[in-house]
Scaffold this motif. Structure first.
Motif, PDB file in Angstrom:
ATOM      1  N   ASP A 258      36.703  40.210  19.422  1.00  0.00           N
ATOM      2  CA  ASP A 258      37.212  38.839  19.344  1.00  0.00           C
ATOM      3  C   ASP A 258      36.590  38.061  18.192  1.00  0.00           C
ATOM      4  OD1 ASP A 258      36.929  39.862  22.233  1.00  0.00           O
ATOM      5  OD2 ASP A 258      38.553  38.403  22.379  1.00  0.00           O
ATOM      6  N   ASN A 259      35.480  38.529  17.675  1.00  0.00           N
ATOM      7  CA  ASN A 259      34.812  37.876  16.564  1.00  0.00           C
ATOM      8  C   ASN A 259      35.219  38.542  15.258  1.00  0.00           C
ATOM      9  OD1 ASN A 259      33.408  36.109  18.234  1.00  0.00           O
ATOM     10  ND2 ASN A 259      31.703  37.541  18.505  1.00  0.00           N
ATOM     11  N   ASN A 283      30.133  34.040  19.506  1.00  0.00           N
ATOM     12  CA  ASN A 283      30.648  33.596  20.808  1.00  0.00           C
ATOM     13  C   ASN A 283      29.494  33.242  21.734  1.00  0.00           C
ATOM     14  OD1 ASN A 283      30.580  36.820  20.945  1.00  0.00           O
ATOM     15  ND2 ASN A 283      30.198  36.025  23.010  1.00  0.00           N
ATOM     16  N   LYS A 335      34.635  30.425  21.432  1.00  0.00           N
ATOM     17  CA  LYS A 335      34.830  31.550  22.337  1.00  0.00           C
ATOM     18  C   LYS A 335      33.657  31.671  23.308  1.00  0.00           C
ATOM     19  CE  LYS A 335      34.942  34.225  18.771  1.00  0.00           C
ATOM     20  NZ  LYS A 335      34.816  33.185  17.743  1.00  0.00           N
ATOM     21  N   LYS A 345      33.789  44.258  26.033  1.00  0.00           N
ATOM     22  CA  LYS A 345      34.420  44.040  24.743  1.00  0.00           C
ATOM     23  C   LYS A 345      33.635  44.744  23.631  1.00  0.00           C
ATOM     24  CE  LYS A 345      36.693  39.603  25.715  1.00  0.00           C
ATOM     25  NZ  LYS A 345      38.021  39.923  25.130  1.00  0.00           N
ATOM     26  N   THR A 364      44.024  42.494  15.700  1.00  0.00           N
ATOM     27  CA  THR A 364      43.528  41.841  16.905  1.00  0.00           C
ATOM     28  C   THR A 364      42.748  40.589  16.585  1.00  0.00           C
ATOM     29  OG1 THR A 364      41.420  43.040  16.987  1.00  0.00           O
ATOM     30  CG2 THR A 364      43.342  44.129  17.959  1.00  0.00           C
TER      31      THR A 364
END
Length: 365
Positions: A258-259, A283, A335, A345, A364
């Motif tokens: 996600d980062n 995050n 986040k 993750k 992504t």
């Protein structure tokens, strides 16, 4: 070599100035002096570590007691890093910088090197988090590939299958390989980030490593009649446990799919302003309890630390509250994940890096 440049965005610069004003005002409203707790820890935690070591020395005839003391030292070692070393590097424990320097030197006594770690953390990781070739925390070497925009090589193609065997060796690598390479290997990232390393620091690093190994293993055997296999085994177990505990806290904060891992253009420019970069590569964790706040040094509030590294972690909860409101108001990507979600993750990142190349990751992000 020219250092990376952040994208110049005057609007973001103004926004950060506004955020800093809000954060400073919020912290100023907090009654009392929470920093006193860290000062107490600066005395208590080293006493617990070396006190446990002393208890072990006088209980060498009991394997259970000796091993128990070294296991306790493993836990305290990580707490010293989270609560003291990390904060001392940012001058957040004492107002007097010399006292912070003194606390930082504890790192030399427990197996690491304070000089090279401070450089790694301040002028590399904080300056360019998640930037390949500049952030030492994602430096590409060894069997684990963290950076997603690169092809896996050799055993890295299977890292998602064996990472749990490698990660417990984290501090072994740090103490006896990484520190030496950072000092003497001209190809290491840290060599690009500042002035030439003084020769005296190299001598001090080697001397402290020898002293560490001497008191941890040789002293119990030579002077307290501890069996050599017990001394070596207890020390080995200490580092295994400390490595696992440390990574349990550190891994969920940056190396997640996600980062972002922003790439430099041909001119060495980054795609984001400094402010937006910190949101994109970092995050937080959702956990907020007494253990996280007072034992782990509020490491769950990592965005606040990267935006305001010189504000003590004791104020991270309130600072993060302001950051969340700011992000929602100005369309910044804040986040936050539960701990075990973040760890899963991280595993997903390892698996994706092992089984595909960077283009898949970019879809992504």
């Amino acid at each position: 070599m020219k250092k990376p440049s952040y994208y110049k965005n005057q609007d973001d610069a103004k926004l950060f100035s506004e955020l800093r004003t809000r954060v400073n005002a919020r912290v100023a409203e907090i009654p009392g002096n929470r920093d006193r707790l860290i000062v107490v820890k600066s005395v208590l935690l080293p006493l617990l570590y070396f006190g446990s070591y002393a208890v072990a020395l006088f209980n060498g005839n009991s394997a259970a007691a000796y091993i128990g003391c070294y296991v306790f030292m493993a836990i305290v070692l990580v707490l010293i890093y989270l609560n003291l070393i990390h904060e001392a590097a940012h001058n957040n424990i004492f107002k007097n910088k010399k006292l912070n320097r003194a606390v930082l030197k504890i790192f030399d006594l427990i197996g690491a090197n304070s000089y090279i770690w401070e450089r790694r953390h301040i002028v590399s990781h904080h300056a360019y988090p998640n930037v390949d070739g500049w952030d030492t925390d994602i430096e590409q070497s060894g069997p684990i590939l963290i950076y997603p925009h690169a092809k896996p090589k050799g055993v890295q193609k299977y890292q998602h299958l064996f990472f749990f065997l490698v990660y417990p060796l984290y501090l072994f690598n740090w103490m006896f390989i990484r520190d030496f390479r950072d000092f003497f290997d001209p190809n290491r990232v840290i060599q690009k980030t500042g002035a030439k390393i003084p020769a005296k620091e190299k001598v001090k690093m080697v001397a402290f490593k020898v002293f560490y190994f001497f008191y941890q293993i040789a002293v119990p055997v030579l002077f307290f009649e501890v069996a050599w296999n017990l001394a070596l085994g207890a020390w080995f177990l200490q580092i295994l446990i400390a490595s696992t505990f440390a990574l349990f806290v550190l891994l969920p904060l940056h190396p997640l799919p996600d980062n972002e891992f922003p790439k430099l253009d041909e001119a060495g420019n980054l795609p984001y302003s400094w402010l937006r970069h910190q949101f994109e590569v970092t995050n937080d964790l959702t956990e907020n309890n007494t253990f996280i706040r007072f034992v782990l040094g509020n490491f769950n509030y990592h965005v606040a630390h990267h935006l305001f590294p010189n504000i003590s972690y004791e104020y991270a909860h309130e600072v993060t509250d302001e950051i969340k409101k700011f992000a929602a108001e100005n369309n910044f990507r804040y986040k936050q994940f539960p701990l075990f979600t973040a760890l899963r993750k991280h595993y997903d990142l390892l698996k994706t890096n092992a089984t595909s190349i960077g283009d898949v990751m970019e879809e992504t992000m």
